[in-house]
Motif scaffolding. Structure first.
Motif, short mmCIF file in Angstrom:
data_model
loop_
_atom_site.label_atom_id
_atom_site.label_comp_id
_atom_site.label_asym_id
_atom_site.label_seq_id
_atom_site.Cartn_x
_atom_site.Cartn_y
_atom_site.Cartn_z
N LEU A 11 -28.87 49.79 -22.15
CA LEU A 11 -29.81 50.90 -22.24
C LEU A 11 -31.08 50.48 -22.95
N CYS A 12 -30.92 49.80 -24.10
CA CYS A 12 -32.09 49.31 -24.82
C CYS A 12 -32.88 48.33 -23.97
N THR A 13 -32.17 47.50 -23.24
CA THR A 13 -32.84 46.53 -22.37
C THR A 13 -33.62 47.23 -21.26
N ALA A 14 -33.01 48.27 -20.69
CA ALA A 14 -33.67 49.00 -19.61
C ALA A 14 -34.87 49.80 -20.11
N LEU A 15 -34.72 50.44 -21.28
CA LEU A 15 -35.80 51.27 -21.81
C LEU A 15 -36.93 50.45 -22.41
N TRP A 16 -36.56 49.38 -23.11
CA TRP A 16 -37.57 48.54 -23.77
C TRP A 16 -37.48 47.11 -23.27
N SER A 17 -36.59 46.33 -23.87
CA SER A 17 -36.43 44.93 -23.48
C SER A 17 -35.17 44.38 -24.12
N ALA A 18 -34.73 43.21 -23.66
CA ALA A 18 -33.58 42.55 -24.29
C ALA A 18 -33.90 42.15 -25.72
N GLN A 19 -35.17 41.84 -25.98
CA GLN A 19 -35.59 41.53 -27.35
C GLN A 19 -35.41 42.73 -28.27
N ALA A 20 -35.82 43.91 -27.80
CA ALA A 20 -35.68 45.12 -28.60
C ALA A 20 -34.21 45.43 -28.86
N ALA A 21 -33.34 45.15 -27.88
CA ALA A 21 -31.92 45.39 -28.07
C ALA A 21 -31.38 44.57 -29.24
N LEU A 22 -31.76 43.30 -29.32
CA LEU A 22 -31.32 42.45 -30.42
C LEU A 22 -31.78 43.01 -31.77
N LEU A 23 -33.03 43.43 -31.84
CA LEU A 23 -33.58 43.90 -33.11
C LEU A 23 -32.95 45.22 -33.54
N VAL A 24 -32.84 46.17 -32.61
CA VAL A 24 -32.29 47.48 -32.94
C VAL A 24 -30.84 47.38 -33.39
N LEU A 25 -30.03 46.62 -32.69
CA LEU A 25 -28.62 46.50 -33.04
C LEU A 25 -28.43 45.89 -34.42
N ASN A 26 -29.27 44.97 -34.80
CA ASN A 26 -29.11 44.34 -36.11
C ASN A 26 -29.58 45.24 -37.24
N VAL A 27 -30.58 46.07 -37.00
CA VAL A 27 -30.96 47.07 -38.00
C VAL A 27 -29.82 48.05 -38.23
N VAL A 28 -29.21 48.51 -37.14
CA VAL A 28 -28.06 49.41 -37.26
C VAL A 28 -26.93 48.74 -38.02
N GLY A 29 -26.72 47.45 -37.77
CA GLY A 29 -25.66 46.73 -38.44
C GLY A 29 -25.85 46.67 -39.94
N VAL A 30 -27.06 46.43 -40.39
CA VAL A 30 -27.34 46.40 -41.84
C VAL A 30 -27.09 47.76 -42.46
N LEU A 31 -27.51 48.82 -41.80
CA LEU A 31 -27.29 50.17 -42.33
C LEU A 31 -25.80 50.47 -42.44
N GLY A 32 -25.02 50.05 -41.45
CA GLY A 32 -23.58 50.27 -41.52
C GLY A 32 -22.95 49.52 -42.67
N ALA A 33 -23.35 48.27 -42.88
CA ALA A 33 -22.81 47.48 -43.98
C ALA A 33 -23.14 48.11 -45.33
N VAL A 34 -24.35 48.60 -45.47
CA VAL A 34 -24.74 49.26 -46.73
C VAL A 34 -23.88 50.48 -46.98
#
Length: 419
Positions: A161-184
């Motif tokens: 979905l992120c790839t379709a809406l934005w790009s594969a690059q955006a998918a990598l960035l968004v998922l890792n931001v979410v990951g940091v928030l989950g770890a916190v």
């Protein structure tokens, strides 16, 4: 059916720990898919995509037990949070720079994998602290496996979905931001901050001195190979049958199948020897991989991926019980991290091997690999059945309840912090 799950979710901190861990693990769980799609978007080959995904996986495999041992020694917050930040930063470098220069791309994915926090092992170490009874802990392991499959169902769809809406690059960035928030969210919780490992015997092998754990790891190496090969073979299938969206549905199908199987498995109390039960589950898992070689149309193929995933979560949940049984005292996070590591190494080997196999022999041979790997996993379990059936008595529940299966698990933080 859901009563046991609801009892666990009512326990204080349980929802927070489960949800935070799932979010924190999202970058790791979707890394292979996200890397493959990103490399393909950059014009890279299947072999390059598989190689980078494999590099991430191998680095992750090295980092998980090392970080797990550090967690056992120093506690969760001091290790998990810095690791999450470093991993996300490295993946951001990969997303920004792409595959050129290639050495930097490999260095970035290796660093991202190496510093992936051992949240999965950490959660399983926390369950005995949050729950009051041993049977609840075992049900929590099953629920944990089920919840992961929700992530593995939704995760590929989020990537596409992120790839379709934005790009594969955006998918990598968004998922890792979410990951940091989950770890916190996990590491600032009272159970995580207060958790301490049981006293451990000093030994350079750590958890790996357990023969039962080694046998289990040998079997799950090949289960990982099966899943990794499906990842690459599915990309090849999707390229000929509709593109990235189809690939997302195939990956989500495996997660959905595992979710269905896990829900039914965790809804009942199982009797008998878990080592024997694991043999049966892996046998069914291997058999259900075989129909993938039929490669029907998109709808039929999606249904076959659902079938291929049905016995995955039950097998993983059963493996958790055996890890708990065979982990030497004071090595619980490390032991669970070794299972994650072995699974990741297998998946990385699967992606790395499947790329050349698909390019040389076509998609069909990519789908032959899962059934073959599943069969080898079963052979390992059959050969080591006696070792796995023996109880080491050093796992999470055993060490917390003084080896008395009828005694409630003693919490390691104050009663004011529990439900």
């Amino acid at each position: 059916m859901v009563a046991g799950y609801l009892d666990i979710l009512r326990a204080r901190h349980a929802v927070r720990l489960l949800a935070g861990t799932l979010l924190g693990r999202l970058p790791n769980a979707t890394a292979a898919i996200a890397i493959v799609l990103f490399v393909r978007a950059e014009g890279g080959t299947y072999s390059l995509a598989g190689g980078l995904a494999a590099a991430y996986g191998v680095a992750n495999a090295v980092g998980q037990p090392v970080l797990g041992r550090l967690v056992d020694l120093h506690g969760q917050p001091r290790v998990q949070l810095p690791a999450a930040l470093l991993s996300a930063l490295a993946m951001a470098v990969f997303a920004v720079t792409g595959t050129d220069p290639l050495p930097l791309a490999y260095a970035a994915v290796v660093a991202a994998g190496l510093f992936t926090p051992p949240l999965e092992g950490g959660l399983r170490a926390l369950w005995p602290n949050v729950l009051a009874k041993e049977d609840q802990v075992h049900t929590a392991y099953a629920m944990d496996a089920v919840a992961q499959e929700i992530m593995f169902t939704v995760g590929p769809l989020l990537v596409t979905l992120c790839t379709a809406l934005w790009s594969a690059q955006a998918a990598l960035l968004v998922l890792n931001v979410v990951g940091v928030l989950g770890a916190v969210w996990v590491v600032v919780s009272p159970p995580s901050r207060a958790w301490r490992s049981a006293p451990r015997e000093a030994h350079w092998l750590g958890a790996l001195r357990s023969p039962g754990l080694l046998a289990l790891l040998g079997a799950f190496l090949f289960v990982g190979i099966a899943l990794g090969s499906i990842t690459v073979a599915s990309v090849s299938y999707a390229d000929d049958n509709g593109g990235d969206a189809v690939y997302g549905w195939l990956m989500a199908g495996i997660g959905l199948g595992a979710l269905i199987g896990g829900v039914f498995y965790g809804a009942r109390q199982w009797t008998g020897e878990p080592a024997r039960r694991l043999q049966v589950l892996v046998a069914f898992l291997a058999v259900c991989y075989l129909p993938l070689t039929l490669m029907p149309g998109v709808v039929g193929m999606t249904l076959l991926t659902v079938l291929a995933g049905v016995f995955l979560a039950p097998a993983i949940a059963c493996a958790f019980v055996l890890v708990d049984r065979h982990a030497p005292r004071g090595t619980v996070t490390e032991a669970f991290s070794w299972l994650v590591t072995t699974f990741t190494v297998g998946a990385s080997l699967g992606t790395g091997l499947a790329g050349p196999v698909v390019e040389a022999g076509g998609t069909l041979w990519g789908f032959v690999m899962p059934g073959a790997a599943g069969g080898v996993s079963l052979l390992v379990l059959l050969a080591t059945g006696r070792v796995l059936a023996a109880s080491a008595g050093g796992g999470v529940v055993a060490s917390s309840s003084e080896n008395d299966p009828n005694r409630a698990v003693e919490p390691r933080f104050s009663s004011g912090d529990r439900a």
